[in-house]
Scaffold this active site. Structure first.
Site, short mmCIF file in Angstrom:
data_model
loop_
_atom_site.label_atom_id
_atom_site.label_comp_id
_atom_site.label_asym_id
_atom_site.label_seq_id
_atom_site.Cartn_x
_atom_site.Cartn_y
_atom_site.Cartn_z
N GLY A 84 0.62 -1.17 0.45
CA GLY A 84 -0.40 0.25 0.14
C GLY A 84 1.45 0.91 0.13
CE LYS A 107 6.71 8.23 -4.51
NZ LYS A 107 8.14 7.57 -5.34
CG ASP A 119 10.31 8.94 7.91
OD1 ASP A 119 9.77 8.32 6.69
OD2 ASP A 119 10.89 9.34 7.85
N GLY A 120 6.84 7.47 6.46
CA GLY A 120 6.31 8.65 5.20
C GLY A 120 6.87 8.74 4.52
NE ARG A 170 3.90 8.24 -8.45
CZ ARG A 170 4.50 7.12 -8.19
NH1 ARG A 170 5.76 6.76 -8.38
NH2 ARG A 170 3.33 6.44 -7.11
NE ARG A 177 0.88 0.93 -6.80
CZ ARG A 177 1.66 1.57 -6.65
NH1 ARG A 177 2.77 1.20 -6.80
NH2 ARG A 177 1.57 3.10 -6.29
CG ASP A 246 5.59 -3.49 -5.21
OD1 ASP A 246 5.71 -4.44 -5.60
OD2 ASP A 246 6.13 -2.58 -4.35
CG ASN A 247 7.35 -1.20 -7.92
OD1 ASN A 247 7.01 -0.57 -7.48
ND2 ASN A 247 8.69 -1.42 -7.11
CG ASP A 256 8.25 2.81 -7.30
OD1 ASP A 256 9.55 3.27 -7.32
OD2 ASP A 256 7.60 2.29 -6.60
P1 AMP Z 1 8.48 1.44 -3.27
O1 AMP Z 1 10.36 0.62 -3.12
O2 AMP Z 1 8.30 2.09 -3.88
O3 AMP Z 1 8.06 0.62 -4.15
O4 AMP Z 1 8.22 0.83 -1.72
C1 AMP Z 1 7.56 -0.25 -1.60
C2 AMP Z 1 6.17 -0.01 0.10
O5 AMP Z 1 7.14 0.38 0.91
C3 AMP Z 1 5.52 0.76 -0.61
O6 AMP Z 1 4.20 0.00 -0.13
C4 AMP Z 1 6.10 2.23 -0.20
O7 AMP Z 1 4.59 3.05 -0.16
C5 AMP Z 1 6.50 1.77 1.01
N1 AMP Z 1 7.87 2.98 1.54
C6 AMP Z 1 8.31 2.73 0.95
N2 AMP Z 1 9.43 3.97 1.73
C7 AMP Z 1 8.79 4.27 2.98
C8 AMP Z 1 8.86 4.84 3.80
N3 AMP Z 1 9.44 6.20 3.83
N4 AMP Z 1 7.43 5.84 4.82
C9 AMP Z 1 6.96 4.79 5.05
N5 AMP Z 1 6.20 3.61 3.07
C10 AMP Z 1 7.54 3.85 2.57
MG MG Z 2 6.88 1.10 -5.72
#
Ligand code: AMP
Ligand code: MG
Length: 471
Positions: A84, A107, A119-120, A170, A177, A246-247, A256
């Site tokens: 998610g 983002k 930390d989002g 974005r 996905r 997921d990407n 991504d």
């Molecule tokens: P990604 O590498 O963008 O495909 O991310 C994989 C998963 O990790 C996704 O669910 C992202 O939302 C989560 N994620 C990546 N970086 C963070 C972050 N800094 N805080 C919270 N979730 C993250």
């Molecule tokens: Mg991703």
């Protein structure tokens, strides 16, 4: 901002409401005015303060209903049932005058119910990187999500060190996905898979609805778009780096840009991503990985339709469909204006020559074009003579081959060492290189003598050997 929220109207299990964090002192780092015009959002730039507040989540215009989307995914081959948007907020959707619908997503705007340990947030580096690389992709003519804005939050983000925080806006045809389908399929939630599929068909492939088997027609279209997309990546020398399901976007956009990179020296098995230790997502593996990801989509769709045979047949056609897309792109890159027997082998011998001599992928095509009428000793060995004979055999004039080559072979790509330089200098407060890169990469096929240094391959001491995932 006249936003719709069609995804928010889907059942509750599809998403969660989120409240983007209010940035301390938001300020604009970049605003993509051309894209804003396309989206009908350009008038927002009249108030720069409000612009920075909107695209950092601090201000919420009427109609905006931020949500994080639920999805799952196969990461490096292993299924993770709950991912998610952990650091993203979908603000809503714009519908353009031409009737096209786009997601607007922040983002790095803070935690969501899907953040797990994260930390989002995002620091400046990944925001500027995605801004540069996704816009470059667009200008290279390859389907991709885009970057509308980059905002500095004024907050600190804690990684190995304390870094300046930032948020990217974005734009995507959607954020559906393969992993979104897997999320509900893993829960055996047939009703949700059906709603999601119908939503995806309506949004991306409405023509499938009138097919006698709409879900099969939908699957076929997704497979075709992925094959076309990956063929583009392979022709331009792009390594996505983290082709997890997921990407993998349902609309067929590049999605991504964590560890994504364009190759300098050509290598079949090139890997940049620091976490891809076994080379699962190496350059040459991208087509079969895309096919593997699509098989996961087929499995999810089996929950709502009994079409295993059809799905298998469509998947088995992936390699030949991909090959024909790739062959067409590569023919143009080599100036082959008319298809001939043996083109496939010719392309392969070109790649072998690049690989064995560690030549720069991008610059070599441009240099080869200058060799079309050359009479001095070949610069690309035996291949060059073979190629010149092949091009000479065409009914079209050499100048047409030359024009074709120069219209599809970029001079400028977002080179890793330049991206890193742009980030380094931006962290120190200087956006000059970041801005120059965006200017140069908006016209990748045109000579821009004042920016010649951005066309050059890295010096050995400038080479970037690793890229890093996520934020
Ligand atoms: P990604 O590498 O963008 O495909 O991310 C994989 C998963 O990790 C996704 O669910 C992202 O939302 C989560 N994620 C990546 N970086 C963070 C972050 N800094 N805080 C919270 N979730 C993250
Ligand atoms: Mg991703």
């Amino acid at each position: 901002m006249n936003l719709d929220n069609s995804y928010a109207r889907l059942p509750e299990s599809f998403h969660a409401s989120v409240e983007p964090d209010a940035a301390a002192t938001p300020s604009m780092l970049a605003w993509n005015n051309d894209l804003a015009v396309e989206l009908g959002l350009d008038s927002l730039a009249e108030d720069q303060g409000e612009l920075a507040r909107i695209f950092s989540g601090a201000s919420r215009p009427a109609g905006m209903q931020p949500i994080a989307l639920a999805y799952a995914g196969h990461q490096f081959g292993h299924f993770v049932p709950q991912l998610g948007d952990g650091r993203a907020a979908l603000l809503g959707e714009v519908v353009t005058d031409a009737g096209k619908r786009y997601d607007i997503q922040l983002k790095g705007s803070g935690r969501t119910p899907y953040s797990r340990g994260g930390d989002g947030k995002s620091w400046l580096g990944p925001v500027l990187r995605e801004y540069i690389v996704s816009e470059a992709m667009h200008h290279l003519g390859i389907p991709t999500t885009r970057a509308l804005a980059a905002v500095a939050t004024g907050d600190s983000v804690y990684r190995e060190t304390v870094l300046p925080g930032a948020i990217l806006t974005r734009i995507a045809a959607s954020h559906l996905r393969v992993g979104t389908f897997e999320y509900f399929a893993a829960r055996r939630n047939r009703d949700a898979v059906k709603k999601l599929t119908e939503y995806a068909i309506d949004r991306h492939y409405p023509e499938a609805m009138s097919d006698e088997a709409p879900y099969v027609a939908f699957f076929r279209r997704v497979v075709e778009r992925q094959a076309e997309l990956v063929a583009h990546w392979m022709a331009i020398g792009f390594i996505h780096g983290v082709m997890n399901t997921d990407n993998t976007s349902i609309s067929g956009e590049t999605l991504d840009y964590g560890p994504a990179a364009y190759m300098d020296e050509f290598q079949f098995k090139k890997v940049f991503s620091s976490i891809d230790q076994h080379g699962r997502y190496a350059f040459a593996n991208q087509p079969p990985i895309a096919q593997w990801n699509l098989a996961r989509l087929a499995e999810s769709l089996l929950l709502i339709c009994d079409a295993q045979k059809d799905f298998e047949a469509i998947l088995s056609e992936f390699p030949s469909y991909y090959d024909s897309c790739y062959l067409n792109l590569m023919r143009a890159k080599l100036g082959l204006t008319e298809p001939q027997e043996g083109d496939h082998q010719l392309i392969l011998s070109w790649l072998k020559h690049l690989h064995e001599n560690a030549l720069d992928y991008t610059l070599s095509f441009r240099e080869l074009a200058t060799r079309i009428d050359a009479s001095d000793p070949p610069r690309f060995g035996e291949f060059e003579q073979r190629w010149r004979r092949r091009v000479g055999n065409q009914a079209t004039e050499p100048v047409e081959a030359l024009d074709l080559m120069n219209s599809v072979n970029p001079i400028f790509i977002p080179r890793n060492h330049r991206i890193e330089q742009a980030i380094r200098e931006a962290v120190a407060g200087d956006l000059t290189v970041f801005k120059a890169l965006n200017v140069v990469l908006a016209q990748p096929f045109s000579e821009q003598p004042e920016y010649a240094e951005y066309a050059a391959a890295p010096e050995p001491n400038e080479c970037v050997t690793q890229t890093f995932c996520g934020t």
